[in-house]
Enzyme design. Structure first.
Site, PDB file in Angstrom:
ATOM      1  N   ASP A 111       0.825  -1.220   0.000  1.00  0.00           N
ATOM      2  CA  ASP A 111       0.000   0.000   0.000  1.00  0.00           C
ATOM      3  C   ASP A 111       0.858   1.269   0.000  1.00  0.00           C
ATOM      4  O   ASP A 111       1.944   1.292   0.588  1.00  0.00           O
ATOM      5  CB  ASP A 111      -0.917  -0.027   1.226  1.00  0.00           C
ATOM      6  CG  ASP A 111      -2.052   0.978   1.102  1.00  0.00           C
ATOM      7  OD1 ASP A 111      -2.332   1.431  -0.026  1.00  0.00           O
ATOM      8  OD2 ASP A 111      -2.651   1.325   2.132  1.00  0.00           O
ATOM      9  N   HIS A 138       2.875   2.771  -8.922  1.00  0.00           N
ATOM     10  CA  HIS A 138       2.778   1.312  -9.039  1.00  0.00           C
ATOM     11  C   HIS A 138       4.044   0.725  -9.676  1.00  0.00           C
ATOM     12  O   HIS A 138       4.473  -0.358  -9.298  1.00  0.00           O
ATOM     13  CB  HIS A 138       1.532   0.923  -9.844  1.00  0.00           C
ATOM     14  CG  HIS A 138       0.250   1.362  -9.195  1.00  0.00           C
ATOM     15  ND1 HIS A 138      -0.012   1.153  -7.856  1.00  0.00           N
ATOM     16  CD2 HIS A 138      -0.839   2.022  -9.681  1.00  0.00           C
ATOM     17  CE1 HIS A 138      -1.207   1.652  -7.561  1.00  0.00           C
ATOM     18  NE2 HIS A 138      -1.722   2.196  -8.641  1.00  0.00           N
ATOM     19  N   LEU A 146      12.307 -19.412  -3.192  1.00  0.00           N
ATOM     20  CA  LEU A 146      11.073 -18.800  -2.701  1.00  0.00           C
ATOM     21  C   LEU A 146       9.883 -19.080  -3.626  1.00  0.00           C
ATOM     22  O   LEU A 146      10.013 -19.024  -4.847  1.00  0.00           O
ATOM     23  CB  LEU A 146      11.301 -17.286  -2.614  1.00  0.00           C
ATOM     24  CG  LEU A 146      10.132 -16.429  -2.143  1.00  0.00           C
ATOM     25  CD1 LEU A 146       9.897 -16.616  -0.649  1.00  0.00           C
ATOM     26  CD2 LEU A 146      10.406 -14.947  -2.447  1.00  0.00           C
TER      27      LEU A 146
HETATM   28  C1  FPP Z   1      -2.139  -0.100  -3.364  1.00  0.00           C
HETATM   29  O1  FPP Z   1      -1.624   1.218  -3.263  1.00  0.00           O
HETATM   30  C2  FPP Z   1      -1.518  -0.778  -4.501  1.00  0.00           C
HETATM   31  C3  FPP Z   1      -2.167  -1.346  -5.552  1.00  0.00           C
HETATM   32  C4  FPP Z   1      -3.643  -1.353  -5.654  1.00  0.00           C
HETATM   33  C5  FPP Z   1      -1.436  -1.953  -6.688  1.00  0.00           C
HETATM   34  C6  FPP Z   1      -0.186  -2.684  -6.309  1.00  0.00           C
HETATM   35  C7  FPP Z   1       0.483  -3.172  -7.518  1.00  0.00           C
HETATM   36  C8  FPP Z   1       1.814  -3.169  -7.721  1.00  0.00           C
HETATM   37  C9  FPP Z   1       2.811  -2.734  -6.719  1.00  0.00           C
HETATM   38  C10 FPP Z   1       2.382  -3.727  -9.002  1.00  0.00           C
HETATM   39  C11 FPP Z   1       2.554  -5.203  -8.825  1.00  0.00           C
HETATM   40  C12 FPP Z   1       3.527  -5.730  -9.739  1.00  0.00           C
HETATM   41  C13 FPP Z   1       4.134  -6.918  -9.567  1.00  0.00           C
HETATM   42  C14 FPP Z   1       5.168  -7.300 -10.539  1.00  0.00           C
HETATM   43  C15 FPP Z   1       3.829  -7.840  -8.445  1.00  0.00           C
HETATM   44  P1  FPP Z   1      -2.589   2.465  -3.494  1.00  0.00           P
HETATM   45  O2  FPP Z   1      -2.614   2.763  -4.942  1.00  0.00           O
HETATM   46  O3  FPP Z   1      -3.929   2.164  -2.900  1.00  0.00           O
HETATM   47  O4  FPP Z   1      -1.839   3.582  -2.706  1.00  0.00           O
HETATM   48  P2  FPP Z   1      -2.503   4.832  -1.955  1.00  0.00           P
HETATM   49  O5  FPP Z   1      -3.200   4.269  -0.726  1.00  0.00           O
HETATM   50  O6  FPP Z   1      -1.324   5.662  -1.592  1.00  0.00           O
HETATM   51  O7  FPP Z   1      -3.438   5.504  -2.924  1.00  0.00           O
END
Ligand code: FPP
Length: 245
Positions: A25, A42, A135
């Site tokens: 997050d 992201h 892993l």
């Molecule tokens: C939450 O942060 C994050 C997500 C909904 C997306 C997470 C996805 C990735 C990190 C990419 C994954 C890629 C791989 C290769 C595993 P948020 O957007 O809700 O953050 P905020 O709370 O600050 O708005």
């Protein structure tokens, strides 16, 4: 040298969890603070994921489960959803990032609704990494804990209707076996960066006895030192699983 290896050298007891799960997050806020689009957050988050997976592999964690996209995340703007799917696609195309690392990839969640290209890449990455001995990484994609339980209930009910299951002799293990994580140990430690203290429909069946570790640090800023700090804290927890002290 990381805290983990320093402690290990001093032969100070460090209990490495067998299974760590992470709610990645804070990507959106990280991007906003830099005046960047959310997708840039992201991308930075995906890069953190690679670093953390490599590190978990190195220190002997057996399973790492990351929350990449929830069943609720479809409510986000299309550009952001497409951005996340493209980041995943690029990760799966760069096979060295897991094959070269001896990491086994597996996806949990309802992937049936994804694009054909992504479904093919997922199947290929799972096949190509199936012999990895390091892993085991689970990427939760279109995943929701309640949705997972619903899938399991449907499968069990179907078997019951077909006379393959006796409802009165159903066990908790039978339900675990019907989850996307069948055959894997439950998470020992769930880490949530980004300052929120909630579970957000993540692994709600499997987390019955998990330990939690929270940090305000946003996921793109998360470092291997944070894994060390989480494991350090976990090492001091008295996990009783309902037993007396
Ligand atoms: C939450 O942060 C994050 C997500 C909904 C997306 C997470 C996805 C990735 C990190 C990419 C994954 C890629 C791989 C290769 C595993 P948020 O957007 O809700 O953050 P905020 O709370 O600050 O708005």
């Amino acid at each position: 040298m990381s805290l983990f290896f320093r402690r290990k050298k001093q032969s100070d007891a460090v209990t490495v969890p067998q299974h760590i799960a992470i709610i990645m997050d804070g990507n959106g806020r990280w991007a906003k603070r830099r005046g960047l689009p959310r997708t840039a957050g992201h991308s930075a988050g995906a890069s953190t994921f690679k670093t953390i997976a490599r590190y978990c592999n190195k220190i002997g964690v057996k399973y790492l489960t990351v929350y990449a996209f929830s069943t609720e995340n479809w409510k986000r703007p299309k550009a952001e959803v497409d951005g996340i799917m493209n980041i995943l696609r690029d990760y799966l195309l760069d096979t060295d990032s897991f094959k070269g690392e001896n990491i086994r990839l597996h996806f949990i969640g309802d992937t049936s609704v994804l694009s054909d290209e992504l479904k093919d890449l997922i199947a290929k990455s799972e096949q190509d990494s199936a012999d990895a001995t390091g892993l085991w990484v689970n990427i939760a994609l279109n995943y929701g804990g309640r949705d997972e339980i619903l899938h399991a209930v449907r499968a069990i009910a179907r078997d019951a209707c077909d006379g393959k299951v006796n409802i009165d002799s159903l066990t908790e293990q039978d339900i675990s076996d019907a989850m996307f994580t069948a055959g894997m140990p439950d998470p020992d430690l769930i880490i949530r960066p980004g300052g929120e203290h909630r579970i957000s429909n993540y692994l709600i069946w499997q987390s019955a006895y998990a330990e939690y570790w929270f940090t305000d640090r946003l996921w793109p800023d998360f470092k291997t030192d944070d894994i060390d700090a989480a494991i350090e804290s976990y090492s001091h927890r008295d996990r009783r699983f309902g037993n007396a002290k």
